[in-house]
Design a protein around this motif. Structure first.
Motif: not given
Ligand SMILES: [Cu+2]
Length: 501
Positions: A107-112, A137-148, A181-185, A190-196
């Motif tokens: 599961w990717t952000f931008g295909g990679t 198949k899944m809903p997703h979202n994004i938690d950016l650590h640069s966001v306050t 990604c911060a969608t449950a579970p 994250i284990a499927n690759g949803m970070y950057g």
């Protein structure tokens, strides 16, 4: 100045003693305004004192962010002002190679894996458009650590397949930040690759270097052991035990090896933007045969020098810089070294140019560094926990409610109403109530393929959740007796029967 300086420690002491969050908020604000002028403003690379520079100047114009796939990064930002920066990032799920002959559903952000690199300048107002591909198949979202802001954007960006969410934030602190990604579970996404990585450049940018690259470590958990061929499913049990089969830079074994190695010429300075997506492991990041001349530890502003190995936390980063003085192959590793030679965490930097025999004289043979191949791994067999064989309906409802919130709510929603065309409702669900054994099996094994719930068609995937028999009984009891449903208690015997059928 003297009086101000004297006041600060005493106020801090008072603040530390006050328990009210409102008063603490007031305290920290007062601290910020009481030390004006003591911090060198916007001096890139300098060690900053406690007061952040919040004067970003006016926001001028707008532009679309350049996004790049790893190991490349977008060009440094040259504008001398903040802008409105539009980021379009598409979430995409696909099957791809995790190693030679081994496939995995990423599961990717931008295909990679890791996701596209985002480069911003401090003060930029980022308009973030998160697209979730209609093929997802899944809903997703994004938690950016640069966001306050709450959840780092997660709550505002929950996006069903085929939908787009938009939210905006200002980047106020320079540094190198992880997004995920911060969608449950959450762990599974994250284990499927949803970070950057998202970089926030300071005013004036970072010092110029010759080469910049993007690397990110991640740990992966598969049904089969390292190297076992075929399409490998995610294994929740191994993830919970934090025993990965693969530890990787840039999403696959060999992603940075051979003709995919990153490169530099003798005499050049190299900057690596390094992230660690986890979900579990902390990286002991090291480049064999190099010393980090400059290290922005944890991706922050303070610069350390002459460092051999740096710790990168899960959900953290580092920026390392070094000058390459001699030619050869420099191996990039997690110095928790079994991960490198047995689980895939091995990359290469190939440096070409003339020898400098004073700095290094000797024969190099990079063959000795190649991965040793698959490790023999035996997975511990899980023994069933001691659990009471009989529980009352009330007990199962109470435990089931907790389990629902932790395991099901992200998809089926707070009141079991589901998400149209993505997640079927559990509230008043004819599918759920028609067949008790079948509903137990859904939770035991997950569910895939076309189904009809209350006349609506769904054709998606519910993941296998790896719950104990007792917890399956608890959560199915709960959903069959909530949200307008009423049934009877689910027993351990019924779960056992559903398993053996
Ligand atoms: Cu996700």
């Amino acid at each position: 100045m003297n009086t101000i300086k004297l006041r600060i420690p005493s106020r801090n002491l008072i603040c530390a003693l006050i328990a009210s969050p409102f008063l603490i908020g007031a305290c920290s604000q007062a601290d910020q305004t009481s030390t004006p002028g003591e911090t060198p403003k916007g001096s890139s690379g300098a060690v900053h004192a406690s007061t952040p520079d919040d004067d970003f100047g006016p926001i001028i114009g707008e532009e679309h962010a350049v996004l790049t796939s790893p190991p490349m990064v977008p060009p440094p930002i040259t504008r001398d002002h903040a802008t409105k920066l539009i980021v379009d990032l598409e979430v995409e799920e696909h099957v791809g190679p995790i190693a030679d002959g081994v496939e995995y559903t990423f599961w990717t952000f931008g295909g990679t894996v890791p996701g596209s690199y985002i480069r911003t300048r401090v003060g930029d107002v980022v308009q973030f458009n998160l697209h979730n591909s209609p093929d997802s198949k899944m809903p997703h979202n994004i938690d950016l650590h640069s966001v306050t802001g709450p959840g780092g954007g997660a709550a505002s960006s929950f996006t069903a397949p085929g939908h787009t969410s938009q939210f905006s934030f200002q980047v106020t602190r320079p540094g190198l930040y992880v997004y995920h990604c911060a969608t449950a579970p959450v762990g599974m996404h994250i284990a499927n690759g949803m970070y950057g990585l998202i970089q926030v450049e300071p005013k004036g940018g970072l010092p110029k270097v010759d080469k910049e690259y993007y690397l990110m470590q991640g740990d992966f958990y598969t049904e089969g052991a390292y190297g076992e061929e075929g399409l490998q499913a995610f294994n929740m049990e191994k993830a919970l035990q934090e025993i990965p089969d693969y530890v990787l830079f840039n999403g696959s074994v060999g992603a940075l090896v051979g003709d995919k190695a990153i490169t530099a010429n003798v005499g050049e300075t190299v900057r690596l933007y390094v992230g660690n997506g986890g979900p579990n492991l902390v990286s002991s990041f090291h480049v064999i045969g190099e010393i980090f001349d400059n290290l922005y530890a944890e991706g922050g502003t303070a610069v350390n020098h002459n460092v051999q190995t740096t710790l990168i936390p899960a959900g953290g980063s580092a920026i390392v810089e070094f000058k390459v003085e001699v030619p050869g192959t420099f191996i990039i590793v997690d110095h928790s070294i079994f991960r490198t030679f047995n689980k895939g965490a091995l990359g290469m930097l190939t440096v070409t140019g003339p020898d400098d025999l004073t700095i290094y004289s000797g024969k190099q043979d990079d063959r000795i560094y190649l991965p040793e191949g698959g490790a023999i791994q035996t997975m511990p067999t899980t023994s069933a926990k001691e659990i009471p064989s009989t529980r009352t309906l009330e007990e199962r409802m109470a435990i089931g409610e907790r389990l629902y919130k932790a395991n099901c709510l992200a998809c089926h929603q707070a009141n079991g109403q589901g998400v149209p065309s993505a997640f079927p409702p559990l509230a008043n669900s004819d599918y759920l109530m028609a067949d008790k054994q079948r509903s137990i099996k859904v939770v035991l094994h997950g569910l895939e393929g076309p189904i009809k719930v209350n006349g609506e068609s769904f054709n998606s995937v519910m993941p296998k959740l790896n719950m104990s028999d007792d917890d399956v009984a608890n959560v199915v009891t709960y959903v069959r007796n909530s949200f307008g449903n009423s049934g009877d208690k689910v027993t351990l015997e019924e779960v056992a029967a559903a398993k053996t059928e």
